[in-house]
Design a protein around this motif. Sequence first.
Motif, PDB file in Angstrom:
ATOM      1  N   SER A 132       0.848  -1.190   0.000  1.00  0.00           N
ATOM      2  CA  SER A 132       0.000   0.000   0.000  1.00  0.00           C
ATOM      3  C   SER A 132       0.883   1.240   0.000  1.00  0.00           C
ATOM      4  O   SER A 132       2.088   1.172   0.276  1.00  0.00           O
ATOM      5  CB  SER A 132      -0.913   0.028   1.228  1.00  0.00           C
ATOM      6  OG  SER A 132      -0.176   0.355   2.392  1.00  0.00           O
ATOM      7  N   ILE A 133       0.274   2.364  -0.275  1.00  0.00           N
ATOM      8  CA  ILE A 133       1.013   3.628  -0.273  1.00  0.00           C
ATOM      9  C   ILE A 133       1.566   3.920   1.113  1.00  0.00           C
ATOM     10  O   ILE A 133       2.570   4.620   1.272  1.00  0.00           O
ATOM     11  CB  ILE A 133       0.092   4.757  -0.777  1.00  0.00           C
ATOM     12  CG1 ILE A 133       0.917   5.934  -1.275  1.00  0.00           C
ATOM     13  CG2 ILE A 133      -0.928   5.170   0.280  1.00  0.00           C
ATOM     14  CD1 ILE A 133       0.094   6.932  -2.071  1.00  0.00           C
ATOM     15  N   TRP A 134       0.947   3.344   2.148  1.00  0.00           N
ATOM     16  CA  TRP A 134       1.386   3.592   3.529  1.00  0.00           C
ATOM     17  C   TRP A 134       2.593   2.740   3.909  1.00  0.00           C
ATOM     18  O   TRP A 134       3.223   2.984   4.933  1.00  0.00           O
ATOM     19  CB  TRP A 134       0.230   3.351   4.492  1.00  0.00           C
ATOM     20  CG  TRP A 134      -1.043   3.983   4.004  1.00  0.00           C
ATOM     21  CD1 TRP A 134      -2.219   3.337   3.731  1.00  0.00           C
ATOM     22  CD2 TRP A 134      -1.275   5.367   3.705  1.00  0.00           C
ATOM     23  NE1 TRP A 134      -3.164   4.228   3.282  1.00  0.00           N
ATOM     24  CE2 TRP A 134      -2.612   5.485   3.252  1.00  0.00           C
ATOM     25  CE3 TRP A 134      -0.479   6.515   3.756  1.00  0.00           C
ATOM     26  CZ2 TRP A 134      -3.172   6.702   2.866  1.00  0.00           C
ATOM     27  CZ3 TRP A 134      -1.042   7.727   3.377  1.00  0.00           C
ATOM     28  CH2 TRP A 134      -2.362   7.817   2.949  1.00  0.00           C
ATOM     29  N   HIS A 135       2.934   1.742   3.105  1.00  0.00           N
ATOM     30  CA  HIS A 135       4.144   0.943   3.332  1.00  0.00           C
ATOM     31  C   HIS A 135       5.408   1.637   2.807  1.00  0.00           C
ATOM     32  O   HIS A 135       6.510   1.180   3.078  1.00  0.00           O
ATOM     33  CB  HIS A 135       4.040  -0.419   2.629  1.00  0.00           C
ATOM     34  CG  HIS A 135       3.174  -1.413   3.340  1.00  0.00           C
ATOM     35  ND1 HIS A 135       1.851  -1.604   3.041  1.00  0.00           N
ATOM     36  CD2 HIS A 135       3.457  -2.284   4.350  1.00  0.00           C
ATOM     37  CE1 HIS A 135       1.354  -2.545   3.813  1.00  0.00           C
ATOM     38  NE2 HIS A 135       2.295  -2.972   4.614  1.00  0.00           N
TER      39      HIS A 135
ATOM     40  N   ALA B 133      -2.250  11.578  -4.345  1.00  0.00           N
ATOM     41  CA  ALA B 133      -3.256  12.057  -3.406  1.00  0.00           C
ATOM     42  C   ALA B 133      -3.950  13.298  -3.937  1.00  0.00           C
ATOM     43  O   ALA B 133      -3.377  14.073  -4.703  1.00  0.00           O
ATOM     44  CB  ALA B 133      -2.622  12.358  -2.050  1.00  0.00           C
ATOM     45  N   SER B 134      -5.207  13.484  -3.507  1.00  0.00           N
ATOM     46  CA  SER B 134      -5.993  14.660  -3.889  1.00  0.00           C
ATOM     47  C   SER B 134      -6.927  15.040  -2.756  1.00  0.00           C
ATOM     48  O   SER B 134      -7.288  14.202  -1.923  1.00  0.00           O
ATOM     49  CB  SER B 134      -6.828  14.395  -5.149  1.00  0.00           C
ATOM     50  OG  SER B 134      -6.019  14.104  -6.268  1.00  0.00           O
ATOM     51  N   LEU B 135      -7.322  16.304  -2.746  1.00  0.00           N
ATOM     52  CA  LEU B 135      -8.373  16.778  -1.853  1.00  0.00           C
ATOM     53  C   LEU B 135      -9.658  16.944  -2.653  1.00  0.00           C
ATOM     54  O   LEU B 135      -9.628  17.243  -3.853  1.00  0.00           O
ATOM     55  CB  LEU B 135      -7.993  18.118  -1.224  1.00  0.00           C
ATOM     56  CG  LEU B 135      -6.774  18.121  -0.294  1.00  0.00           C
ATOM     57  CD1 LEU B 135      -6.516  19.533   0.225  1.00  0.00           C
ATOM     58  CD2 LEU B 135      -6.961  17.147   0.868  1.00  0.00           C
TER      59      LEU B 135
ATOM     60  N   PHE C 222     -10.128  13.399   1.681  1.00  0.00           N
ATOM     61  CA  PHE C 222      -8.726  13.202   1.281  1.00  0.00           C
ATOM     62  C   PHE C 222      -8.679  11.821   0.652  1.00  0.00           C
ATOM     63  O   PHE C 222      -9.086  10.828   1.275  1.00  0.00           O
ATOM     64  CB  PHE C 222      -7.821  13.274   2.515  1.00  0.00           C
ATOM     65  CG  PHE C 222      -6.339  13.266   2.219  1.00  0.00           C
ATOM     66  CD1 PHE C 222      -5.569  14.400   2.444  1.00  0.00           C
ATOM     67  CD2 PHE C 222      -5.691  12.127   1.730  1.00  0.00           C
ATOM     68  CE1 PHE C 222      -4.197  14.410   2.193  1.00  0.00           C
ATOM     69  CE2 PHE C 222      -4.333  12.119   1.465  1.00  0.00           C
ATOM     70  CZ  PHE C 222      -3.580  13.267   1.699  1.00  0.00           C
ATOM     71  N   ILE C 223      -8.223  11.718  -0.590  1.00  0.00           N
ATOM     72  CA  ILE C 223      -8.132  10.424  -1.270  1.00  0.00           C
ATOM     73  C   ILE C 223      -6.690  10.158  -1.669  1.00  0.00           C
ATOM     74  O   ILE C 223      -5.943  11.070  -2.002  1.00  0.00           O
ATOM     75  CB  ILE C 223      -9.069  10.339  -2.497  1.00  0.00           C
ATOM     76  CG1 ILE C 223      -8.804  11.482  -3.481  1.00  0.00           C
ATOM     77  CG2 ILE C 223     -10.524  10.345  -2.056  1.00  0.00           C
ATOM     78  CD1 ILE C 223      -9.629  11.389  -4.755  1.00  0.00           C
ATOM     79  N   ALA C 224      -6.301   8.894  -1.598  1.00  0.00           N
ATOM     80  CA  ALA C 224      -4.926   8.499  -1.939  1.00  0.00           C
ATOM     81  C   ALA C 224      -4.957   7.137  -2.607  1.00  0.00           C
ATOM     82  O   ALA C 224      -5.705   6.243  -2.188  1.00  0.00           O
ATOM     83  CB  ALA C 224      -4.057   8.459  -0.683  1.00  0.00           C
TER      84      ALA C 224
ATOM     85  N   LEU D  49      -7.837   2.804  -4.763  1.00  0.00           N
ATOM     86  CA  LEU D  49      -7.983   4.176  -4.296  1.00  0.00           C
ATOM     87  C   LEU D  49      -8.661   4.145  -2.930  1.00  0.00           C
ATOM     88  O   LEU D  49      -9.692   3.487  -2.763  1.00  0.00           O
ATOM     89  CB  LEU D  49      -8.820   4.997  -5.273  1.00  0.00           C
ATOM     90  CG  LEU D  49      -8.989   6.476  -4.911  1.00  0.00           C
ATOM     91  CD1 LEU D  49      -7.667   7.226  -5.051  1.00  0.00           C
ATOM     92  CD2 LEU D  49     -10.066   7.135  -5.779  1.00  0.00           C
ATOM     93  N   GLU D  50      -8.095   4.877  -1.982  1.00  0.00           N
ATOM     94  CA  GLU D  50      -8.566   4.845  -0.593  1.00  0.00           C
ATOM     95  C   GLU D  50      -9.024   6.230  -0.171  1.00  0.00           C
ATOM     96  O   GLU D  50      -8.513   7.241  -0.659  1.00  0.00           O
ATOM     97  CB  GLU D  50      -7.424   4.370   0.312  1.00  0.00           C
ATOM     98  CG  GLU D  50      -7.792   4.259   1.786  1.00  0.00           C
ATOM     99  CD  GLU D  50      -6.606   3.808   2.627  1.00  0.00           C
ATOM    100  OE1 GLU D  50      -6.704   3.876   3.866  1.00  0.00           O
ATOM    101  OE2 GLU D  50      -5.574   3.403   2.040  1.00  0.00           O
TER     102      GLU D  50
END
Length: 439
Positions: free
Chosen positions: A121-124, A305-307, A321-323, A329-330
């Motif tokens: 994931s993007i968080w890793h 990422a986008s707002l 907030f999406i990433a 897409l989360e």
Amino acid sequence: MGSHREFPDAGQLKAQLERLRDRKGDLNRAIGAAKKTGANTDELINKLKTVSSEIKELQKTLKKQLTVDEQPKAWFPGTPDVPSPILDNPVAGEVRIVDAFACREFLAAANAYVRAHPAGSIWHSTGTTRFIEATSGHQTRYLCALDENNRVIGVLPLVRMKSRLFGDFIVSVPYFNYGGVLANHRKAADLLANNAVSWRDETGAAHVELRHAFDIGFKFPKRTDKLTFWLPLPEAKEDLWNSFRPKVRAQIRRGEREADEVVFGGEELLSQFYQVFARNMRDLGTPVYGKEFFSNLLRELGSGASLVVVKKNGRPVGCAFIAGQGGRLEIPWASTIREENYTGINMLMYWRILEYAIQNKYQIFDFGRCSRGAGTSRFKRQWGASEIPLFWDYALPEGKNLPELNPDNPKFRLLIAIWKRMPVWMSRLIGPGIVKNLP
């Protein structure tokens, strides 16, 4: 108990029709032969009438079936597959563990490994861990498992969170829904987890928390009271729209009548986003992240990422907030002004985000974390999303119990009640210093 009839397919109907036609031909020939000999043909004629009637009915049924077969099948989201963080690759040679923040030559390879791993994931990413350290001041490590050729075969980002109010513990990773181990095989996964436990013992931290969306079989105590929802996406937004119940479509249409616009962007929307988000967090009794938190995260994630901001009568009333990374897409954060909940603007915002996900070729939309049985879980389920249980492993010293850092803990209820009555400006001032220590 209900019942249903099963109808043969068109091929079976055609075969049956062919047999009846053969039978009709046999009867016609039999009647002709009987007439030549002067025999009675009444019984044969009655059989012929019966077969002819059956042929007509079967022809009608076949026509209907062919019409149904020609219709396009309605799209349905189905159940998504959740990939395991530990792959089944064979073990070859020795495995060693390094901290990529201390051995920086492995940073690029670590990020490439995360992007290629099915459960990554993007968080890793190393960038997320760097962002946490820079924004919140926490001590971090980024463990990499290396094979005998120094290839990355596993990663584990770690953040130590230490405060007087909440204690001292290690998380992979805080603030977000995913983290934990990614590895090619069990041996690498176990060595990464063992190194995290060693850091816990070195620092005197109370525990290590590893966040997974899959039960990978660690022999640690687990929390399973949290879940998320994943929605598989079609190629065309029309298919997704047609899969919704009429009530959902009606709520979206109401939001379209109420809202001025739904805007996607970056830092230029941050003030409007934060205006809605901070107020909603205060109303929920939750300390709010500082504006700098989101600004830094947007810069770190870049195009990932986008707002999103929804406006009504010219003012922001909803935000998200999406990433995204890879095919998923989360939406880690979303808020609306409570007084506007009846208008359907929240439904409109999610529909526009789902359209965005389809347009940008994502295969899965991740609705984000919630507690089991919470009202938010019903909101997420109505879109057709599937429940994905979260498995959070806790490496605890012997004899220690699972931590209770959650809003249901009685010792936090008074603080939550007080926070809800706090002016928004004060919650913005005090909140960031508190929430940075909450995982």
